[in-house]
Design an enzyme around this catalytic site. Structure first.
Site, short mmCIF file in Angstrom:
data_model
loop_
_atom_site.label_atom_id
_atom_site.label_comp_id
_atom_site.label_asym_id
_atom_site.label_seq_id
_atom_site.Cartn_x
_atom_site.Cartn_y
_atom_site.Cartn_z
N PRO A 67 0.83 -1.21 0.00
CG PRO A 67 -0.78 -1.60 1.62
CD PRO A 67 0.54 -2.10 1.12
CD GLU A 68 3.34 3.04 -4.22
OE1 GLU A 68 3.25 4.20 -4.64
OE2 GLU A 68 3.92 2.13 -4.84
CE LYS A 124 4.72 4.61 0.78
NZ LYS A 124 5.57 3.58 0.13
CG HIS A 174 -2.61 -14.30 7.69
ND1 HIS A 174 -1.47 -14.92 8.17
CD2 HIS A 174 -2.93 -14.94 6.53
CE1 HIS A 174 -1.11 -15.89 7.34
NE2 HIS A 174 -1.98 -15.93 6.34
NE ARG A 188 5.20 -10.62 1.71
CZ ARG A 188 5.88 -10.10 0.67
NH1 ARG A 188 5.23 -9.41 -0.26
NH2 ARG A 188 7.16 -10.28 0.56
CE LYS A 240 19.12 14.99 -2.15
NZ LYS A 240 20.20 14.41 -1.34
NE ARG A 297 10.19 -1.58 -4.90
CZ ARG A 297 9.33 -0.88 -4.16
NH1 ARG A 297 9.76 -0.02 -3.26
NH2 ARG A 297 8.03 -1.05 -4.33
#
Length: 271
Positions: A2-3, A57, A90, A109, A151, A260
């Site tokens: 989830p973002e 989050k 769970h 998880r 950067k 990623r």
């Protein structure tokens, strides 16, 4: 995972059932999450939930005694259910309310978290150094340009850095960079102000639209009422490596960046 939009959709879904409700019990069936779940029954039982907020989050459930800090991890979910709902696999934590409902935390998880903070939550180690919220005025082109000065990292990695801006995970970083026409490997400090202006606008628009659509449904995410999100139908690049670009028809490239999966169009997105 989830973002930000998924966490915000969860917040919006659970808040109406929690705010101004009294906690009458806390059931911890399995406290072995990402960090051990503290035994806070004495602190929280009898408390009234004042508000439910989101920072990055993290979901923040406020009472006068302190704040529960909840993170959904890779596969966690929060559901509002009747008191007598049977326990399933769970289902690790129930926050039991006087209104006949429970807030149930399920996490297959177990990378999620349920912590407790009695200090001002901004001082908590998980929250103290977070960057601005992307949907507020604090995230703007001036702030982003200053954060990226000098950067040499890829812009996608910077977008996903919570010290620069919070909550822009892999899905939405891919989508925002495509919408802005910026190559994900572009050196962050060399992107001009005009392109950063477009990028900031696209991040805000894409996140806001994802929230409106109910979040992105991949493997694990469902809303607080169990319904799926629908933004997955709107994705232009994420998860579409090797397919055709929705803008130019070129085949989308897929690489690994910062461990990623990153998908982009080599024609539409430039360095």
């Amino acid at each position: 995972m989830p973002e930000l939009p998924e966490v915000e959709v969860t917040r919006q879904g659970i808040a109406p059932y929690l705010v101004e409700q009294t906690v009458i019990d806390l059931v911890i069936r399995n406290g072995s999450l990402r960090w051990p779940v503290p035994d806070i029954a004495k602190q929280i039982i009898g408390q009234v939930i004042r508000q439910v907020r989101r920072r990055a989050k993290y979901l923040l459930i406020d009472t006068d005694a302190g704040t529960s800090i909840v993170h959904l991890g890779m596969s966690g979910s929060l559901r509002i259910l009747p008191h007598d709902t049977p326990v399933e696999k769970h289902d690790h934590i129930d926050l039991v309310l006087a209104n006949g409902r429970i807030l149930r935390f399920n996490d297959p998880r177990r990378f999620g978290a349920w912590l407790w903070c009695e200090l001002p939550e901004e001082a908590h180690p998980l929250l103290a150094k977070l960057g601005p919220e992307p949907l507020t005025n604090a995230f703007n082109v001036k702030q982003l340009a200053a954060a990226l000065t000098g950067k040499k990292k890829a812009i996608k990695l910077c977008l996903m850095d919570n010290h620069i801006v919070v909550g822009v995970g892999n899905i939405y970083a891919n989508e925002a960079l495509f919408a802005a026409g910026i190559h994900p490997e572009a050196e962050a400090g060399k992107i001009d102000i005009e392109r950063l202006t477009v990028l900031v606008a696209e991040v805000k628009q894409i996140l806001a639209h994802a929230i409106k659509q109910g979040g992105t449904t991949l493997k694990d995410f469902t809303n607080a009422d169990g319904k799926p999100g629908y933004f997955a139908q709107k994705l232009h690049v994420y998860g579409r490596g090797g397919e055709t670009c929705t803008s130019c028809g070129n085949l989308l490239s897929e690489i690994r960046l910062g461990q990623r999966t990153t998908v982009f169009c080599g024609i539409c997105q430039t360095r």
